[in-house]
Design a protein around this motif. Structure first.
Motif, short mmCIF file in Angstrom:
data_model
loop_
_atom_site.label_atom_id
_atom_site.label_comp_id
_atom_site.label_asym_id
_atom_site.label_seq_id
_atom_site.Cartn_x
_atom_site.Cartn_y
_atom_site.Cartn_z
N UNK A 57 8.99 -13.81 -37.72
CA UNK A 57 9.49 -14.87 -36.84
C UNK A 57 11.00 -14.73 -36.87
N UNK A 58 11.61 -14.54 -35.70
CA UNK A 58 13.06 -14.37 -35.67
C UNK A 58 13.70 -15.48 -34.84
N UNK A 59 14.79 -16.01 -35.36
CA UNK A 59 15.56 -16.99 -34.59
C UNK A 59 16.93 -16.39 -34.31
N UNK A 60 17.21 -16.23 -33.01
CA UNK A 60 18.45 -15.60 -32.57
C UNK A 60 19.41 -16.69 -32.12
N UNK A 61 20.59 -16.74 -32.71
CA UNK A 61 21.58 -17.73 -32.26
C UNK A 61 22.81 -17.01 -31.73
N UNK A 62 23.56 -17.75 -30.91
CA UNK A 62 24.68 -17.12 -30.22
C UNK A 62 25.91 -17.06 -31.12
N UNK A 63 26.50 -15.88 -31.18
CA UNK A 63 27.73 -15.71 -31.94
C UNK A 63 28.92 -16.00 -31.04
N UNK A 64 30.11 -16.02 -31.66
CA UNK A 64 31.32 -16.33 -30.88
C UNK A 64 31.58 -15.30 -29.79
N UNK A 65 31.20 -14.05 -30.04
CA UNK A 65 31.44 -13.01 -29.02
C UNK A 65 30.40 -13.04 -27.90
N UNK A 66 29.52 -14.04 -27.93
CA UNK A 66 28.55 -14.18 -26.85
C UNK A 66 27.24 -13.46 -27.10
N UNK A 67 27.18 -12.65 -28.15
CA UNK A 67 25.96 -11.91 -28.46
C UNK A 67 25.03 -12.77 -29.32
N UNK A 68 23.74 -12.45 -29.24
CA UNK A 68 22.77 -13.16 -30.07
C UNK A 68 22.41 -12.30 -31.27
N UNK A 69 22.40 -12.93 -32.43
CA UNK A 69 22.05 -12.19 -33.64
C UNK A 69 21.00 -12.98 -34.40
N UNK A 70 20.16 -12.30 -35.20
CA UNK A 70 19.09 -13.03 -35.89
C UNK A 70 19.62 -13.81 -37.09
N UNK A 71 19.68 -15.14 -36.96
CA UNK A 71 20.07 -15.99 -38.07
C UNK A 71 18.95 -16.01 -39.10
N UNK A 72 17.73 -15.72 -38.61
CA UNK A 72 16.57 -15.79 -39.49
C UNK A 72 15.57 -14.70 -39.13
N UNK A 73 15.07 -13.99 -40.14
CA UNK A 73 13.93 -13.10 -39.96
C UNK A 73 12.93 -13.46 -41.04
N UNK A 74 11.91 -14.19 -40.65
CA UNK A 74 10.98 -14.72 -41.64
C UNK A 74 9.69 -13.91 -41.61
N UNK A 75 9.33 -13.25 -42.73
CA UNK A 75 8.10 -12.45 -42.73
C UNK A 75 6.86 -13.34 -42.76
N UNK A 76 5.83 -12.92 -42.01
CA UNK A 76 4.58 -13.68 -41.95
C UNK A 76 3.47 -12.83 -42.57
N UNK A 77 2.45 -13.47 -43.16
CA UNK A 77 1.34 -12.70 -43.74
C UNK A 77 0.49 -12.01 -42.67
N UNK A 78 0.41 -12.62 -41.49
CA UNK A 78 -0.38 -12.06 -40.40
C UNK A 78 0.53 -11.86 -39.19
#
Ligand SMILES: [Zn+2]
Ligand SMILES: [Zn+2]
Length: 466
Positions: A57-78
Motif C-alpha cells: 500500500x503506497x501513499x504518495x504525497x506532493x513534494x515542494x518541487x511538485x513531484x509525488x513521492x511515496x511517504x509510505x510503502x506498507x507491505x501487506x501479507x496478501x
C-alpha cells in the motif's frame, strides 16, 4: 435494424470541437513495477493511494518541487486488490486477494499505518470496498459472488447477498439504503440493506430487482443521488444510464423486474453515440455494434450542471454533459417508396416496371426524423447531439435544410481527451479540480479538470461519494 453507416473514425481532428479542450497533464506517478490494482486520491490532502501486485500500500504525497513521492510503502501479507480511505476518521480499508479486508488508521503525516481490524469477509479476492460512515457499515464485493455488509464497530457480519457471478462493481444510495451490485454476467442486482447492528428487527439484505441490459461484465457503477440515476460502464463497450427513481419516483416501490423496467427509462451512451429510449432491445443491440472498446470506469461529478466521466480500453476519457436533456431517437419507418422523392425502392418491382425506372434504389433512414429515404435524398451526414449522435450520421435533405449543423449547434455535449493509456480506473478530486487515470501501463496520471468545469457550480465542494 443494423446500422448502415459506421461513425467516422475515432481520430483526433484539429478542428473538431469535441477534442478542443485539452486538460493539462499535471503529474505522472510510476506507481509500481507490477500491476497496479487500484488508485485513489487522498480524501483531504494532496496525494494518491495506490495498491498493487507488489503487495504494497503506497501513499504518495506532493513534494515542494511538485513531484509525488511515496511517504509510505506498507507491505501487506496478501495482494491488495482495492482500497478506500475516509478523510474524517483517517480510516483506510484494504481489500485483499484472499478475501479479507484490513482496516488501518492512517497517521496524520501519512508515514505509518496501524492495523485496527481484519474482516474475514470473503472466500476469494475482494473487488470493491465501501464505507457508510453514518451507519458504520462496511460494504464489500468479491469474486466469490458475494456482496457482504459488516459492522465497523464490532467487526460482525450483518448480512449478505449472493449474485450469479463474480461481483465486479458497487454503488450505494445513502437515503434509501439501496446497494447496486454489478456482476460478471452483465446483471445489476438492486438490494435493500435492512440492517441493524444491535436490534433483531432487521430483515437483512433483500433483493429488490435485477436489472439487465449489458451483455458484458459491469465494470463500474456510479450513483447520482439527486436524479436517482445509476450509471453503469461495461465490457460490452457501453455506458447505460438507468433512471432508477422513475419519472414518477415510483420505481423503487415496484418489485419484480418486468414492472420495474417498464418504468425505467434508459439513456444509452457509448463512446461514439448516445441515445435515450425506453427499453428497446433491438435498438440497443444495433447501437452496440458501433462501439469500440471496453468501458472500464464511470465517475459521476456532482457539479451543476453535472458531468459524467467514462473511460476504458480506447484510452479516451469522455466528459459527458449529464444534465442536458437528450431526446428520444425516432422510430425507423418502413416504406416501398422514398418518402421524399417518391421513387420506388428495389423490391417494389411493380412500381419500378410501370414507371420504366429500373435503378436499384436501397432504403436508408434519416436518423433525425426516421423517414425511409433513398441515398439521393440523403447525401449529407450531420451530428445531432440532442438525439445523442455526437458523430455525423445520415440525415435526409429535409432535415438538413431545416436544421443545418452550423446554425443550431451550440457546441458538443460530450468532449473527449486522449489519456494515452488503457484506462482501468478514474477518480476525481473536485476540491482541487483534478482527475486521476490509472492505466494498464501502471502509471497514474493526474489531470487538471478545470477546462471542463468552466461555469459549473459546486466544483469547490468535495465529491459526496468519498
Ligand atoms: Zn428520394
Ligand atoms: Zn429527416
Amino acid at each position: 435494424m443494423a446500422a448502415e453507416i459506421s461513425p467516422t473514425a475515432f481520430v483526433e481532428k484539429v478542428s473538431d470541437p469535441r477534442f478542443e479542450k485539452k486538460p493539462a497533464l499535471l503529474s505522472k506517478i510510476e506507481a509500481s513495477g507490477q500491476e497496479v490494482n487500484c488508485a485513489r486520491f487522498l480524501p483531504t490532502d494532496d496525494g494518491v493511494i495506490t495498491v498493487g501486485d507488489d503487495k504494497f500500500v503506497k501513499i504518495w504525497v506532493k513534494k515542494e518541487n511538485g513531484q509525488y513521492w511515496p511517504a509510505l510503502s506498507h507491505p501487506m501479507p496478501e495482494i491488495p486488490t482495492c482500497v478506500l480511505m475516509n478523510g474524517e476518521t483517517k480510516r483506510l480499508l484494504v481489500g485483499q486477494s484472499n478475501g479479507t479486508i484490513a482496516e488501518f488508521r492512517v497517521k496524520s503525516d501519512y508515514r505509518s499505518l496501524k492495523l485496527m481490524r481484519t474482516y474475514l469477509a470473503h472466500q476469494a479476492s475482494v473487488t470493491n470496498v465501501m464505507l457508510c460512515l453514518d451507519r458504520e457499515w462496511v460494504f464489500s464485493t468479491s469474486r466469490d459472488k458475494y456482496f457482504q455488509v459488516h459492522c465497523s464497530e464490532t467487526g460482525r457480519r450483518l448480512g449478505g447477498y449472493q449474485c450469479n457471478g463474480t461481483c465486479t462493481s458497487l454503488a450505494y444510495d445513502d437515503r434509501s439504503c439501496y446497494a447496486f451490485v454489478g456482476d460478471f454476467s452483465g446483471a445489476i442486482h438492486v438490494v435493500k440493506c435492512d440492517l441493524d447492528s444491535s436490534g433483531n428487527s432487521a430483515k437483512g439484505v433483500i433483493l429488490v430487482t435485477i436489472i439487465r441490459g449489458h451483455t458484458g461484465c459491469v465494470q463500474s457503477l456510479a450513483w447520482d443521488p439527486e436524479k436517482k440515476y445509476l450509471y453503469s460502464g461495461s465490457a460490452d463497450q457501453s455506458v447505460i444510464i438507468w433512471d432508477i427513481g422513475g419519472q414518477k419516483g415510483t420505481a423503487f416501490e415496484l418489485h419484480g423486474h418486468s414492472l420495474f423496467l417498464r418504468d425505467c427509462c434508459v439513456l444509452f451512451f457509448n463512446h461514439s453515440s448516445c441515445s435515450i429510449f425506453t427499453c428497446d432491445q433491438k435498438l440497443r443491440i444495433s447501437l452496440w455494434r458501433n462501439c469500440r472498446q471496453r468501458v472500464m470506469s464511470v465517475y459521476f461529478v456532482p457539479t451543476t450542471p453535472a458531468l459524467l466521466l467514462s473511460s476504458g480500453d480506447d484510452a479516451m476519457v469522455a466528459v459527458w454533459d449529464a444534465d442536458t436533456k437528450r431526446s428520444e431517437t425516432p422510430e425507423w419507418r418502413e416504406s416501398n417508396n422514398c418518402e421524399l422523392c417518391g421513387k420506388a425502392f428495389f423490391w417494389n418491382v411493380t412500381a419500378l416496371v410501370s414507371g420504366g425506372d429500373l435503378a436499384l434504389r436501397r432504403q436508408h433512414h434519416c436518423r433525425a426524423c426516421g423517414r425511409a429515404i433513398c441515398s439521393e435524398c440523403s447525401p449529407n451526414l450531420a451530428p445531432r447531439p440532442k438525439l445523442g449522435f455526437e458523430f455525423p450520421v445520415r440525415v435526409c435533405s429535409a432535415c438538413w435544410e431545416s436544421d443545418p449543423p452550423e446554425s443550431t449547434r451550440s457546441g458538443p455535449m460530450t468532449r473527449f481527451f486522449d489519456s494515452k493509456q488503457h484506462v482501468l480506473a478514474i477518480d476525481v478530486d473536485l476540491a482541487r479540480r483534478r482527475i486521476l487515470t490509472l492505466g494498464q501501463d501502471r502509471i497514474v496520471k493526474l489531470w487538471d479538470l478545470s477546462v471542463f468545469l468552466d461555469g459549473h457550480r459546486g466544483a469547490q465542494q468535495q465529491a459526496l461519494s468519498r
